[in-house]
Write a protein that holds these residues in place. Sequence first.
Motif, PDB file in Angstrom:
ATOM      1  N   PRO A 114       0.818  -1.217   0.000  1.00 57.94           N
ATOM      2  CA  PRO A 114       0.000   0.000   0.000  1.00 57.94           C
ATOM      3  C   PRO A 114       0.851   1.267   0.000  1.00 57.94           C
ATOM      4  O   PRO A 114       0.519   2.248  -0.687  1.00 57.94           O
ATOM      5  N   SER A 115       1.961   1.260   0.752  1.00 56.25           N
ATOM      6  CA  SER A 115       2.799   2.457   0.820  1.00 56.25           C
ATOM      7  C   SER A 115       3.362   2.830  -0.542  1.00 56.25           C
ATOM      8  O   SER A 115       3.594   4.017  -0.822  1.00 56.25           O
ATOM      9  N   GLU A 116       3.576   1.844  -1.405  1.00 54.26           N
ATOM     10  CA  GLU A 116       4.099   2.111  -2.746  1.00 54.26           C
ATOM     11  C   GLU A 116       3.039   2.679  -3.673  1.00 54.26           C
ATOM     12  O   GLU A 116       3.372   3.291  -4.700  1.00 54.26           O
ATOM     13  N   MET A 117       1.773   2.481  -3.314  1.00 55.33           N
ATOM     14  CA  MET A 117       0.687   2.948  -4.182  1.00 55.33           C
ATOM     15  C   MET A 117       0.122   4.294  -3.755  1.00 55.33           C
ATOM     16  O   MET A 117      -0.704   4.872  -4.468  1.00 55.33           O
ATOM     17  N   LEU A 118       0.539   4.805  -2.598  1.00 61.32           N
ATOM     18  CA  LEU A 118      -0.030   6.067  -2.119  1.00 61.32           C
ATOM     19  C   LEU A 118       0.340   7.239  -3.015  1.00 61.32           C
ATOM     20  O   LEU A 118      -0.326   8.279  -2.978  1.00 61.32           O
ATOM     21  N   GLY A 119       1.397   7.090  -3.815  1.00 61.79           N
ATOM     22  CA  GLY A 119       1.777   8.159  -4.739  1.00 61.79           C
ATOM     23  C   GLY A 119       0.911   8.209  -5.979  1.00 61.79           C
ATOM     24  O   GLY A 119       0.998   9.161  -6.767  1.00 61.79           O
ATOM     25  N   GLU A 120       0.075   7.192  -6.171  1.00 64.43           N
ATOM     26  CA  GLU A 120      -0.821   7.196  -7.333  1.00 64.43           C
ATOM     27  C   GLU A 120      -1.873   8.297  -7.188  1.00 64.43           C
ATOM     28  O   GLU A 120      -2.302   8.629  -6.078  1.00 64.43           O
ATOM     29  N   THR A 121      -2.304   8.848  -8.303  1.00 62.41           N
ATOM     30  CA  THR A 121      -3.358   9.858  -8.300  1.00 62.41           C
ATOM     31  C   THR A 121      -4.707   9.157  -8.358  1.00 62.41           C
ATOM     32  O   THR A 121      -4.950   8.373  -9.292  1.00 62.41           O
ATOM     33  N   PRO A 122      -5.561   9.368  -7.341  1.00 65.09           N
ATOM     34  CA  PRO A 122      -6.887   8.740  -7.399  1.00 65.09           C
ATOM     35  C   PRO A 122      -7.581   9.057  -8.718  1.00 65.09           C
ATOM     36  O   PRO A 122      -7.611  10.213  -9.163  1.00 65.09           O
ATOM     37  N   ASP A 123      -8.110   8.036  -9.348  1.00 61.59           N
ATOM     38  CA  ASP A 123      -8.731   8.170 -10.666  1.00 61.59           C
ATOM     39  C   ASP A 123     -10.143   7.613 -10.598  1.00 61.59           C
ATOM     40  O   ASP A 123     -10.324   6.419 -10.350  1.00 61.59           O
ATOM     41  N   PRO A 124     -11.153   8.468 -10.805  1.00 62.26           N
ATOM     42  CA  PRO A 124     -12.535   7.949 -10.760  1.00 62.26           C
ATOM     43  C   PRO A 124     -12.751   6.774 -11.698  1.00 62.26           C
ATOM     44  O   PRO A 124     -13.604   5.920 -11.441  1.00 62.26           O
ATOM     45  N   ALA A 125     -11.957   6.699 -12.769  1.00 64.60           N
ATOM     46  CA  ALA A 125     -12.111   5.590 -13.702  1.00 64.60           C
ATOM     47  C   ALA A 125     -11.690   4.267 -13.083  1.00 64.60           C
ATOM     48  O   ALA A 125     -12.093   3.198 -13.546  1.00 64.60           O
ATOM     49  N   ALA A 126     -10.868   4.341 -12.022  1.00 63.12           N
ATOM     50  CA  ALA A 126     -10.439   3.111 -11.348  1.00 63.12           C
ATOM     51  C   ALA A 126     -11.466   2.621 -10.347  1.00 63.12           C
ATOM     52  O   ALA A 126     -11.377   1.489  -9.867  1.00 63.12           O
TER      53      ALA A 126
END
Length: 611
Positions: A162-174
């Motif tokens: 999870p810590s590696e994914m926190l830099g992702e930009t939340p995307d409503p498409a996801a």
Amino acid sequence: MTTIASTPAQTTGRPAVPDLLLDRLREHAQATPDALACAFVAEDSPEGTEEEQLTYATLDREVGAVAAGLRAAGLKTGDRALLLLPEGADFVRGFLGCMRAGVIPVPAYPPLPVQSRQRVETLRSIVADCRPRAVVHSASDADVEAIQGVAPELADVVWRRPSEMLGETPDPAADHPAGADDVAFLQYTSGSTSAPKGVVVTHGALAHNLAMIGASFGLEEVPRFVSWLPLFHDMGLIGNLLHPLWAGGSSVLMTPMTFLKRPARWLRAIARYRAHVAGGPNFCFDLCVGRVRDSDIEGLDFSHWKIAFNGAEPVRPATLDAFTRRFSAYGFNPAAWWPCYGLAEATLLVTAVDARQVPNRLTLDKDAFQQDLIIPVEGAADGAADTTTLISCGAPLLDRTVLIADPETGVPTPPGRVGEIWVGGPLLPIGYWGNERATEETFRAIPAEGPQVPHMRTGDLGFLHDGELYVTGRCKDLIIVGGRNHYPQDIESTVEESHDAIRKGCVAAFAVDDGGEERVVVVVGAGQGAVGPGEEAGAKRAAIVRAAGVAVAADHGVALHDVVVVGPNAVPKTSSGKLRRAACRTSYLAGEYAPDARNGQKAQTAHTEES
């Protein structure tokens, strides 16, 4: 036809599905963004102070980032992600991030250290059953390599932190727009009586159970929880994490080991955060009475503690009384006791007592009870000779129903008889993942008489009295000697009290067949120098064997065939602390408790024959 022992639905018609968890989370993030959602207690904090906090706005953002990260890793709607995460913020992010992405989370106990055969076997069983596409974890690279070494089927799946994914930009498409009939997660059973099976919990079933919990609590306040329960288990996950989030409340979480090492940390956190709700299996209250010192709780105030839930194992009147006596001076109100009954196959909750009243007790004629007959004894005190006292687990609500049926024939039992607990009503889990045969047997049982409506079989024994459920044990654990029924927890309780070296919650009673009739065996976990070499330890083990045999003969009229004294950790339990009697019996029959079964074991055991 006889009148059957069942509870009516408390409302009529098919209820509407309550708001789904993901929808409620988004609403809370918008309406109360700065409100505390979760806090996590530092393991080495004697005062129960937190090491991390998540507000609803932060949680919403991080859950969106994890969902985007999982989608970026190639996971699709319906894929399973195995969660190998300890209790903490990463678990919350990972679990909810999977749900938001439409990926099915599968919480499991991290098999560390990998030398634990039981943990590894359980993990591999779950992996073979659900076939995950990914593992969400927070392990070191070395631990990942070790896990893949003992579970090679996980070597080729996606591993993400999870810590590696926190830099992702939340995307409503996801984000996956979940519907009530979509699978929310797989809840693997504890394996206390069999191999783990994955209960398929839909978003609708989860929402209905969360609404049941809220309705049964009846709290006017936004709820605050303090919990030590494992999050990969249904009581910890649903009751102590997801319900507070669904209700817009807060949960303060610590690891089970933090509690088990020093139970006072849990009590201090309850006081510090002025929790309304805190509880666990019966043994945790015994642990508080036995191991919390006066100096640990000086100045604490429990007057805000309104729901002290007690479930997952038999509720003992003596435990409730001892805890109340010890902590009433600190403001604990006995009306806070909230015995409840539930199981993973029902999502979680099935019945609970009225939160505004002291739980009902029922004192029964012991001789009749051993023949499955319920004959109340008026005016008898708890513990009186020739009686048995049980605590009510309350009544179902929100269209949930309970039926008591003969476990062999499926015929509903008449009032005043013990039988198997069957659960009915809408919005139950839909079955076991990939196991149609077990699903048919457990989730689609049809009573042999009365309305031909499918019910979910629990494998638990109990009866209904004045509309409330009293749980007496499990079908497979029942011991029958001389034509009389004996519940193992009753024998275990007697053995626990027979000698002060015996550890609470570390006694397992079961039956073995010697070719002619059933014999009773007890495996006893003991301390105070009873385990180890030397004459003094041997004498103490012999004293425990004698005390246990005398006490059981006096209280139950049963002669113990064998008493095995071991260290407390040698008595197998599930990750949630429940006794694994079937596993203990299997080990006994395999000779694993025999004095010469393995190196050093002679110093660990003592048998009836030795005395």
